[in-house]
Design a protein around this motif. Structure first.
Motif, PDB file in Angstrom:
ATOM      1  N   ILE A  82     -19.321 -20.999  25.965  1.00 35.02           N
ATOM      2  CA  ILE A  82     -20.010 -19.766  26.358  1.00 35.02           C
ATOM      3  C   ILE A  82     -18.999 -18.636  26.563  1.00 35.02           C
ATOM      4  O   ILE A  82     -19.221 -17.495  26.131  1.00 35.02           O
ATOM      5  CB  ILE A  82     -20.825 -20.010  27.641  1.00 35.02           C
ATOM      6  N   ARG A  83     -17.877 -18.940  27.213  1.00 35.49           N
ATOM      7  CA  ARG A  83     -16.857 -17.920  27.466  1.00 35.49           C
ATOM      8  C   ARG A  83     -16.303 -17.365  26.161  1.00 35.49           C
ATOM      9  O   ARG A  83     -16.133 -16.147  26.006  1.00 35.49           O
ATOM     10  CB  ARG A  83     -15.722 -18.511  28.317  1.00 35.49           C
ATOM     11  N   ARG A  84     -16.029 -18.251  25.202  1.00 34.93           N
ATOM     12  CA  ARG A  84     -15.452 -17.815  23.933  1.00 34.93           C
ATOM     13  C   ARG A  84     -16.443 -16.966  23.133  1.00 34.93           C
ATOM     14  O   ARG A  84     -16.060 -15.961  22.531  1.00 34.93           O
ATOM     15  CB  ARG A  84     -15.015 -19.032  23.108  1.00 34.93           C
ATOM     16  N   ILE A  85     -17.705 -17.359  23.121  1.00 33.02           N
ATOM     17  CA  ILE A  85     -18.704 -16.568  22.398  1.00 33.02           C
ATOM     18  C   ILE A  85     -18.883 -15.212  23.074  1.00 33.02           C
ATOM     19  O   ILE A  85     -18.988 -14.171  22.409  1.00 33.02           O
ATOM     20  CB  ILE A  85     -20.033 -17.345  22.324  1.00 33.02           C
ATOM     21  N   HIS A  86     -18.901 -15.219  24.403  1.00 36.58           N
ATOM     22  CA  HIS A  86     -19.089 -13.962  25.142  1.00 36.58           C
ATOM     23  C   HIS A  86     -17.941 -12.984  24.887  1.00 36.58           C
ATOM     24  O   HIS A  86     -18.148 -11.780  24.746  1.00 36.58           O
ATOM     25  CB  HIS A  86     -19.196 -14.268  26.631  1.00 36.58           C
ATOM     26  N   ASN A  87     -16.713 -13.512  24.792  1.00 36.78           N
ATOM     27  CA  ASN A  87     -15.541 -12.650  24.585  1.00 36.78           C
ATOM     28  C   ASN A  87     -15.204 -12.454  23.112  1.00 36.78           C
ATOM     29  O   ASN A  87     -14.205 -11.802  22.800  1.00 36.78           O
ATOM     30  CB  ASN A  87     -14.327 -13.249  25.301  1.00 36.78           C
ATOM     31  N   GLY A  88     -15.995 -13.019  22.214  1.00 36.66           N
ATOM     32  CA  GLY A  88     -15.741 -12.859  20.790  1.00 36.66           C
ATOM     33  C   GLY A  88     -14.524 -13.613  20.300  1.00 36.66           C
ATOM     34  O   GLY A  88     -13.904 -13.217  19.304  1.00 36.66           O
ATOM     35  N   GLU A  89     -14.176 -14.724  20.956  1.00 34.37           N
ATOM     36  CA  GLU A  89     -13.014 -15.527  20.560  1.00 34.37           C
ATOM     37  C   GLU A  89     -13.431 -16.612  19.571  1.00 34.37           C
ATOM     38  O   GLU A  89     -14.608 -16.927  19.423  1.00 34.37           O
ATOM     39  CB  GLU A  89     -12.367 -16.155  21.801  1.00 34.37           C
ATOM     40  N   SER A  90     -12.434 -17.208  18.926  1.00 33.98           N
ATOM     41  CA  SER A  90     -12.687 -18.240  17.934  1.00 33.98           C
ATOM     42  C   SER A  90     -13.146 -19.532  18.613  1.00 33.98           C
ATOM     43  O   SER A  90     -12.664 -19.902  19.682  1.00 33.98           O
ATOM     44  CB  SER A  90     -11.423 -18.514  17.121  1.00 33.98           C
ATOM     45  N   MET A  91     -14.086 -20.226  17.957  1.00 33.62           N
ATOM     46  CA  MET A  91     -14.580 -21.515  18.443  1.00 33.62           C
ATOM     47  C   MET A  91     -13.833 -22.685  17.814  1.00 33.62           C
ATOM     48  O   MET A  91     -14.094 -23.835  18.153  1.00 33.62           O
ATOM     49  CB  MET A  91     -16.071 -21.637  18.130  1.00 33.62           C
ATOM     50  N   SER A  92     -12.891 -22.411  16.917  1.00 34.95           N
ATOM     51  CA  SER A  92     -12.217 -23.481  16.183  1.00 34.95           C
ATOM     52  C   SER A  92     -11.440 -24.414  17.101  1.00 34.95           C
ATOM     53  O   SER A  92     -11.300 -25.607  16.817  1.00 34.95           O
ATOM     54  CB  SER A  92     -11.263 -22.882  15.141  1.00 34.95           C
ATOM     55  N   TYR A  93     -10.940 -23.878  18.211  1.00 34.77           N
ATOM     56  CA  TYR A  93     -10.149 -24.695  19.137  1.00 34.77           C
ATOM     57  C   TYR A  93     -10.974 -25.859  19.681  1.00 34.77           C
ATOM     58  O   TYR A  93     -10.441 -26.951  19.913  1.00 34.77           O
ATOM     59  CB  TYR A  93      -9.644 -23.828  20.288  1.00 34.77           C
ATOM     60  N   LEU A  94     -12.262 -25.660  19.862  1.00 37.69           N
ATOM     61  CA  LEU A  94     -13.119 -26.711  20.405  1.00 37.69           C
ATOM     62  C   LEU A  94     -13.454 -27.775  19.368  1.00 37.69           C
ATOM     63  O   LEU A  94     -14.009 -28.826  19.716  1.00 37.69           O
ATOM     64  CB  LEU A  94     -14.421 -26.106  20.944  1.00 37.69           C
ATOM     65  N   PHE A  95     -13.124 -27.535  18.097  1.00 37.80           N
ATOM     66  CA  PHE A  95     -13.419 -28.490  17.027  1.00 37.80           C
ATOM     67  C   PHE A  95     -12.140 -29.050  16.394  1.00 37.80           C
ATOM     68  O   PHE A  95     -12.189 -29.570  15.280  1.00 37.80           O
ATOM     69  CB  PHE A  95     -14.285 -27.825  15.946  1.00 37.80           C
ATOM     70  N   ARG A  96     -11.029 -28.951  17.108  1.00 37.30           N
ATOM     71  CA  ARG A  96      -9.779 -29.457  16.548  1.00 37.30           C
ATOM     72  C   ARG A  96      -9.826 -30.989  16.448  1.00 37.30           C
ATOM     73  O   ARG A  96     -10.438 -31.669  17.278  1.00 37.30           O
ATOM     74  CB  ARG A  96      -8.592 -29.009  17.399  1.00 37.30           C
ATOM     75  N   ASN A  97      -9.184 -31.521  15.413  1.00 39.57           N
ATOM     76  CA  ASN A  97      -9.081 -32.960  15.168  1.00 39.57           C
ATOM     77  C   ASN A  97     -10.439 -33.630  14.935  1.00 39.57           C
ATOM     78  O   ASN A  97     -10.584 -34.842  15.112  1.00 39.57           O
ATOM     79  CB  ASN A  97      -8.369 -33.681  16.313  1.00 39.57           C
ATOM     80  N   ILE A  98     -11.455 -32.857  14.567  1.00 38.76           N
ATOM     81  CA  ILE A  98     -12.766 -33.416  14.250  1.00 38.76           C
ATOM     82  C   ILE A  98     -12.922 -33.493  12.740  1.00 38.76           C
ATOM     83  O   ILE A  98     -12.829 -32.471  12.055  1.00 38.76           O
ATOM     84  CB  ILE A  98     -13.893 -32.579  14.871  1.00 38.76           C
ATOM     85  N   GLY A  99     -13.118 -34.700  12.236  1.00 39.07           N
ATOM     86  CA  GLY A  99     -13.244 -34.893  10.794  1.00 39.07           C
ATOM     87  C   GLY A  99     -14.681 -34.795  10.326  1.00 39.07           C
ATOM     88  O   GLY A  99     -15.611 -34.581  11.105  1.00 39.07           O
ATOM     89  N   LEU A 100     -14.878 -34.988   9.024  1.00 39.56           N
ATOM     90  CA  LEU A 100     -16.214 -34.894   8.441  1.00 39.56           C
ATOM     91  C   LEU A 100     -17.107 -36.025   8.912  1.00 39.56           C
ATOM     92  O   LEU A 100     -18.332 -35.885   8.963  1.00 39.56           O
ATOM     93  CB  LEU A 100     -16.118 -34.915   6.902  1.00 39.56           C
ATOM     94  N   ASP A 101     -16.508 -37.192   9.232  1.00 38.22           N
ATOM     95  CA  ASP A 101     -17.309 -38.357   9.624  1.00 38.22           C
ATOM     96  C   ASP A 101     -17.550 -38.428  11.124  1.00 38.22           C
ATOM     97  O   ASP A 101     -18.205 -39.362  11.607  1.00 38.22           O
ATOM     98  CB  ASP A 101     -16.603 -39.647   9.178  1.00 38.22           C
ATOM     99  N   ASP A 102     -17.005 -37.485  11.903  1.00 36.57           N
ATOM    100  CA  ASP A 102     -17.178 -37.525  13.360  1.00 36.57           C
ATOM    101  C   ASP A 102     -18.520 -36.909  13.777  1.00 36.57           C
ATOM    102  O   ASP A 102     -18.974 -35.971  13.167  1.00 36.57           O
ATOM    103  CB  ASP A 102     -16.028 -36.779  14.043  1.00 36.57           C
TER     104      ASP A 102
END
Length: 329
Positions: free
Chosen positions: A309-329
Motif C-alpha cells: 500500500i505504501r509503495r502504490i501510494h507513493n508511486g514506487e516500484s512494486m518489483s522489490y516485493l516480487f524478487r526471487n519469484i519464479g514462473l512456477d511460484d
C-alpha cells in the motif's frame, strides 16, 4: 483511494478498529483511505466492498485500490462441465464498480489475474512460512516437503528447493478434494433419454477415471513431514494425508497454508487428528478456531500488505516485493 478488507493493517495505517473510517493521509485532502473490518459473511463483505468502491468512483476518486488478502470464490475459477466461473463474475463486478488496482495474496490459480482488466498484484506468503519453518521447527533439516496431491506438487517443489529439502507426493484414491461430485452438479441424477440423441449418431462416452490405491512417492520414514498448500478449508484430505504419512513412518506432521478458512468442524477434526501443528497466515480472521484448537498457529503477513500500500501510494516500484519469484511460484 484504498478499500482495505483486512483488520490487521489497522495498527500499521493508524486506523481505529471497528466500522468504516475516512481520514486524510499525509495532509493531502485529495488522498483519502478507507478501511472496513471484514465481516463474518463473505457475501456481505463483497457487497460492502462493491458499494464502497462505487461510492468512491461517483465521488470522482482518481484511483481506487482494493486490498483483498484472500480473494473469495477463488477455487471456482475453472469451467467444470457446464458450470459457472464465479471468480470471473466477481472480477467483472469489481472492475465495473470502479476498482483501478487490486492487491491480493496467493491466488488459488495465477490465471485468475487474467479475469481482471486492471493491474493485479498477487503477493506471496511463502517467505513468511519459510521463515516460520526455519525458526520454529528445530530439526527442520530432517524434514521432507509433502504435496497432498499431484496438483500441489509445484508449490511443494518451490518450498523444497528454497529449504534444500526432499519432496514427497501423495497420489491415490483419497485425493478427491476438488472433484465434480462435491458441489452437487450430479444432483439430480442425469437421465439418459434415448430420444435425446439421433438414432444414426453414436457419440463415444469418455472412460471414467479410476484412481490407483493411495501411494506416497518419496521417503518419509523417520522424518518430519511438512504438508504445504494454498488453502485449508475442508480438512478431510489433510487428515487422510496425515494418516498415510504416519503409516509410512513420519514422526511429526505439520500443515502449512496461506489461507486458513477452517470452516465447519475443522478445528475439532484437527485437534483429534495425527497432525501436530497447522500454520496459516492471517489473511482470514480465525481467532475463534484457534480457541477451539491449540494446534492452529498464525503467521502475520500484514507487513507485506502495508508495504505494498505504501509503495502504490507513493508511486514506487512494486518489483522489490516480487524478487526471487519464479514462473512456477
Amino acid at each position: 483511494m484504498f478499500c482495505v478488507a483486512t483488520p490487521e493493517l489497522d495498527t500499521k495505517m493508524n486506523i481505529t478498529k471497528g466500522g468504516l473510517v475516512l481520514f486524510s493521509a499525509n495532509s493531502n485532502a485529495s488522498c483519502m483511505e478507507l478501511s472496513k473490518k471484514i465481516a463474518e459473511d463473505v457475501n456481505t463483505t463483497v457487497m460492502e466492498l462493491l458499494i464502497m468502491v462505487y461510492a468512491c468512483k461517483t465521488s470522482c476518486a482518481k484511483s481506487i485500490t482494493g486490498v483483498l488478502p484472500y480473494f473469495p470464490y477463488s477455487k471456482q475459477c475453472k469451467m467444470r462441465k457446464r458450470g459457472s466461473i464465479v471468480s470471473k463474475l466477481l472480477a467483472s463486478m469489481m472492475c465495473k464498480a470502479g476498482l483501478t488496482h487490486l492487491i491480493t495474496m496467493d491466488l488459488h490459480q495465477k490465471e485468475i489475474q487474467g479475469f481482471f482488466n486492471i493491474p493485479v498484484d498477487n503477493l506471496r506468503a511463502s517467505p513468511f512460512l519459510l521463515q516460520y519453518i526455519q525458526e520454529e521447527i528445530p530439526d527442520y533439516r530432517n524434514a521432507v516437503i509433502v504435496a497432498k496431491s499431484p496438483a500441489s506438487a509445484k508449490r511443494a517443489q518451490s518450498f523444497a528447493e528454497r529449504l534444500r529439502l526432499g519432496i514427497a507426493v501423495i497420489h491415490g484414491e483419497a485425493q478427491d478434494a476438488e472433484s465434480d461430485l462435491v458441489d452437487g452438479r450430479h444432483s439430480p441424477p442425469m437421465v439418459r433419454s434415448a430420444a435425446a440423441i439421433h438414432p444414426s449418431l453414436e457419440i463415444p462416452m469418455l472412460i471414467p477415471k479410476e484412481k490407483p490405491p493411495i501411494t506416497v512417492v518419496g521417503d518419509v520414514g523417520g522424518r518430519i513431514a511438512i504438508i504445504v498448500d494454498d488453502i485449508i478449508d475442508d480438512v478431510d484430505s489433510f487428515l487422510a494425508a496425515a494418516e498415510t504419512l504416519k503409516e509410512r513412518g513420519a514422526y511429526k506432521i505439520f500443515v502449512m497454508a496461506t489461507h486458513g478458512l477452517l470452516s465447519s468442524d475443522a478445528p475439532r477434526l484437527i485437534e483429534e487428528s495425527a497432525i501436530d501443528e497447522v500454520v496459516v497466515t492471517n489473511t482470514i480472521p480465525h481467532e475463534i478456531q484457534k480457541l477451539q484448537c491449540p494446534k492452529i498457529k498464525t503467521v502475520d503477513i500484514s507487513l507485506i500488505l502495508s508495504e505494498a500500500i505504501r509503495r502504490i501510494h507513493n508511486g514506487e516500484s512494486m518489483s522489490y516485493l516480487f524478487r526471487n519469484i519464479g514462473l512456477d511460484d
